[in-house]
Design a protein around this motif. Structure first.
Motif, mmCIF file in Angstrom:
data_model
loop_
_atom_site.group_PDB
_atom_site.id
_atom_site.type_symbol
_atom_site.label_atom_id
_atom_site.label_comp_id
_atom_site.label_asym_id
_atom_site.label_seq_id
_atom_site.Cartn_x
_atom_site.Cartn_y
_atom_site.Cartn_z
ATOM 1 N N GLN A 315 0.821 -1.207 0.000
ATOM 2 C CA GLN A 315 0.000 0.000 0.000
ATOM 3 C C GLN A 315 0.858 1.261 0.000
ATOM 4 O OE1 GLN A 315 -2.440 -0.631 3.461
ATOM 5 N NE2 GLN A 315 -4.065 -1.676 2.309
ATOM 6 N N GLU A 316 1.948 1.244 0.730
ATOM 7 C CA GLU A 316 2.847 2.393 0.781
ATOM 8 C C GLU A 316 3.489 2.646 -0.582
ATOM 9 O OE1 GLU A 316 3.373 4.605 3.269
ATOM 10 O OE2 GLU A 316 1.657 3.546 4.148
ATOM 11 N N GLU A 317 3.850 1.555 -1.283
ATOM 12 C CA GLU A 317 4.473 1.715 -2.598
ATOM 13 C C GLU A 317 3.467 2.192 -3.640
ATOM 14 O OE1 GLU A 317 7.486 1.757 -2.324
ATOM 15 O OE2 GLU A 317 7.632 0.666 -0.428
ATOM 16 N N ILE A 318 2.232 1.735 -3.513
ATOM 17 C CA ILE A 318 1.189 2.183 -4.434
ATOM 18 C C ILE A 318 0.951 3.680 -4.262
ATOM 19 C CG2 ILE A 318 -1.283 2.006 -4.966
ATOM 20 C CD1 ILE A 318 -1.048 -1.014 -4.358
ATOM 21 N N LYS A 319 0.964 4.160 -3.027
ATOM 22 C CA LYS A 319 0.812 5.609 -2.781
ATOM 23 C C LYS A 319 1.933 6.394 -3.454
ATOM 24 C CE LYS A 319 -1.515 5.230 1.708
ATOM 25 N NZ LYS A 319 -1.359 5.477 3.172
ATOM 26 N N TRP A 320 3.131 5.833 -3.461
ATOM 27 C CA TRP A 320 4.293 6.503 -4.054
ATOM 28 C C TRP A 320 4.193 6.607 -5.565
ATOM 29 C CZ3 TRP A 320 7.710 4.268 -7.552
ATOM 30 C CH2 TRP A 320 8.907 4.958 -7.808
ATOM 31 N N ALA A 321 3.582 5.618 -6.196
ATOM 32 C CA ALA A 321 3.651 5.460 -7.650
ATOM 33 C C ALA A 321 2.680 6.363 -8.396
ATOM 34 C CB ALA A 321 3.377 4.014 -8.026
ATOM 35 N N LEU A 344 -5.680 -3.916 -7.609
ATOM 36 C CA LEU A 344 -6.950 -3.657 -8.291
ATOM 37 C C LEU A 344 -7.927 -2.845 -7.454
ATOM 38 C CD1 LEU A 344 -7.493 -6.976 -10.273
ATOM 39 C CD2 LEU A 344 -6.924 -4.719 -11.160
ATOM 40 N N LYS A 345 -7.586 -2.577 -6.216
ATOM 41 C CA LYS A 345 -8.377 -1.627 -5.420
ATOM 42 C C LYS A 345 -8.110 -0.188 -5.861
ATOM 43 C CE LYS A 345 -8.383 -4.523 -1.254
ATOM 44 N NZ LYS A 345 -7.861 -4.646 0.137
ATOM 45 N N GLU A 346 -6.952 -0.004 -6.518
ATOM 46 C CA GLU A 346 -6.560 1.323 -6.984
ATOM 47 C C GLU A 346 -7.350 1.688 -8.233
ATOM 48 O OE1 GLU A 346 -5.468 4.772 -7.497
ATOM 49 O OE2 GLU A 346 -4.398 3.830 -5.825
ATOM 50 N N LYS A 347 -8.088 2.787 -8.174
ATOM 51 C CA LYS A 347 -8.939 3.204 -9.297
ATOM 52 C C LYS A 347 -8.446 4.483 -9.965
ATOM 53 C CE LYS A 347 -12.009 -0.087 -8.644
ATOM 54 N NZ LYS A 347 -11.351 -0.795 -7.530
ATOM 55 N N ASN A 348 -7.479 5.172 -9.374
ATOM 56 C CA ASN A 348 -7.065 6.470 -9.887
ATOM 57 C C ASN A 348 -5.725 6.454 -10.607
ATOM 58 O OD1 ASN A 348 -9.373 7.826 -8.799
ATOM 59 N ND2 ASN A 348 -8.409 7.688 -6.779
ATOM 60 N N LYS A 349 -4.987 5.355 -10.510
ATOM 61 C CA LYS A 349 -3.690 5.243 -11.163
ATOM 62 C C LYS A 349 -3.731 4.094 -12.160
ATOM 63 C CE LYS A 349 -1.360 6.935 -7.014
ATOM 64 N NZ LYS A 349 -0.392 6.647 -5.921
#
Length: 515
Positions: A315-321, A344-349
């Motif tokens: 989750q921390e790395e996804i926030k960074w990307a 796949l929970k990420e909808k904005n990136k």
């Protein structure tokens, strides 16, 4: 951008040009015939003996008119009629009348003798049934002759929409197609029958083509260069985005390197690799420019505490990307499924799912809509780019491989839940990219790409473009085109389709991208 039409679109362009704009059919036919005759004169020896094998439709009329023009230029010409002349189209009847008044030799059925050039004008784009009887005999005869074969619009026997072979088809050395390229001679197996394709302008107005707005297109090298994201003068590494590559497993380290390096080569600002601990030192040595974050692959990820730890770390790395690649070499063990669900929970990136990421996805029914026949539609948000090859596509959709292979465009569209949703990159010798709306067919590249790791490079290339702000479908289209250009550049410079490895594409990107 170059349009590629199917039968319906090509017929509508023709109809609108004649009926709504008012350009006579015979004018278009004369221009088509000029294009055919010009191609013959450019590629056949002067005074070659020409045989035009003509059906009774307007395609036959094109053939008769081209034969007449070659006859006027001094070529010995024979016109062979296949079918009942009573059923000829009005335009075909007019062309035959002109040819007879000029004294051109016209015969019924296949003639004897030897010919240097054969014009295939049996069928146009409208053929949809299997070829039988005297027409099949004529096609077989044409293919047996020791002559240059020129197909008029499409090789007779090729389905102009799908590329399917309708029992038998002419194997042409040249195909002169009119106005726009045709899907059936771009796709396999039809393109194997078309030889060198010449797209001839016969006067279809741009206004008409734009109104019909063909769904399918391809790019040229010049188009690709114009699509590249701009480099601004006052910039830094933060200006061009951050790619997170979730890849690799204890047994596989090369895939995450290839994907990460490709993202950098495409111009993104930063790349971070999230991988099994066994790969950490490999990435640091091979790609010191990349950041590395690892997880312990030996833990039992059925345990809730371990699942929580890897999820929190990711989750921390996804926030960074800025965007994410998941799948190259990741394996199908428990951690892969946990990580895919989290991504796949990420909808904005933007998220690129490749390789093992697709195999893991295929096992998760929640991301699909099932049909009554057992096949499935993919149901993912618009920020997702999927990059399956044909075998991976069978796992995702449950369609059989021969079905996907035979109608690749139709299958790509069938696999998506709706238009303008996730982007599908269906990889084959003619890769298809679509979001359910427009369809891109890649015509650039070669079989040097048929080697391990080239798909990993493609996933990184697409991510590198996404990181710089391109929309998913445009990034996928451009990535696929540049991937093919890199392979062509390798063969041009190095001269070997056998020797290229995936890593060679990384070097070729330096050569093809704008300076």
């Amino acid at each position: 951008m170059q349009y590629i039409t199917d039968v319906r679109e090509a017929k509508e362009i023709d109809r609108m040009t004649i009926q709504e704009i008012g350009i006579p059919s015979m004018v278009l036919m004369e221009k088509a015939a000029l294009a055919v005759a010009g191609c013959v004169k450019s590629n056949a020896a002067p005074e070659s003996h020409v045989l035009a094998v003509c059906g009774m439709g307007n395609n036959g009329g094109d053939g008769v008119a081209a034969a007449r023009m070659l006859w006027e230029d001094g070529y010995p010409v024979t016109v062979s009629l296949i079918g009942n002349e009573e059923n000829a189209s009005e335009e075909m009847k007019k062309q035959l009348d002109i040819a007879r008044k000029l004294g051109i030799h016209i015969c019924t059925g296949l003639p004897s003798g030897e010919y240097d050039v054969i014009l295939d004008a049996l069928f146009g784009i409208g053929l949809s049934r299997e070829v039988t009887g005297e027409f099949a005999d004529a096609i077989n005869w044409i293919n047996e002759q020791d002559a240059l074969r020129f197909a008029v619009d499409v090789p007779s026997g090729v389905n102009a929409s799908t590329g399917e072979i309708l029992a038998v088809a002419v194997v042409a050395d040249f195909t002169i197609t009119f106005g726009t390229n045709k899907r059936g001679i771009v796709l396999f197996p039809g393109c194997n029958y078309a030889g060198n394709v010449v797209v001839a302008d016969i006067g279809f107005p741009k206004k008409v083509v734009e109104k019909v707005s063909p769904r399918t297109y391809t790019l040229t090298r010049e188009d690709a260069m114009e699509m590249m994201p701009p480099r601004i003068l006052r910039s830094n590494k933060g200006s061009y985005g951050k790619v997170l590559v979730i890849a690799g497993s204890p047994e596989i380290s090369g895939a995450c390197y290839l994907s990460a390096a490709a993202a950098y080569r495409m111009g993104c600002g930063l790349v971070k690799v999230f991988t099994a601990a066994e790969n950490g030192h490999v990435i640091k040595n091979l790609l010191p420019e990349a950041l590395v974050k690892t997880y312990d692959s030996e833990l039992d990820y059925t345990q809730s505490l371990n699942r929580f730890d890897i999820t929190k770390s990711l989750q921390e790395e996804i926030k960074w990307a800025t965007c994410i690649v998941i799948g190259p070499g990741i394996g199908t063990a428990e951690p892969a499924g946990i990580m895919l669900d989290e991504v796949l929970k990420e909808k904005n990136k933007a998220v690129v799912i490749d390789a093992d990421g697709l195999n893991v996805l295929a096992k998760k029914e929640t991301y699909f809509v099932k049909r009554e026949d057992g096949t499935r539609k993919i149901c993912l948000p618009e920020n997702v780019v999927l990059t399956p090859h044909l075998q991976e596509m069978t796992r995702l959709t449950r369609f059989e491989l021969p079905v996907i292979r035979a109608k690749i465009v139709e299958q790509a569209l069938l696999s998506l839940e709706s238009a303008n949703c996730q982007t599908l990159v269906l990889k084959d010798a003619r890769t298809v990219v679509t979001d359910g709306g427009e369809v891109y067919i890649n015509t650039i590249g070669n079989n040097a790409l048929s080697t391990g790791g080239t798909g990993d490079v493609l996933s990184g290339m697409i991510a590198g473009l996404l990181a710089q702000g391109m929309r998913p479908t445009k990034a996928a289209v451009l990535g696929v085109c540049l991937h093919g250009l890199a392979a062509e550049e390798y063969v041009r410079r190095k001269g070997g389709r056998y020797s290229m490895m995936a890593g060679d594409l990384l070097d070729m990107l330096q050569e093809i991208l704008p300076k």
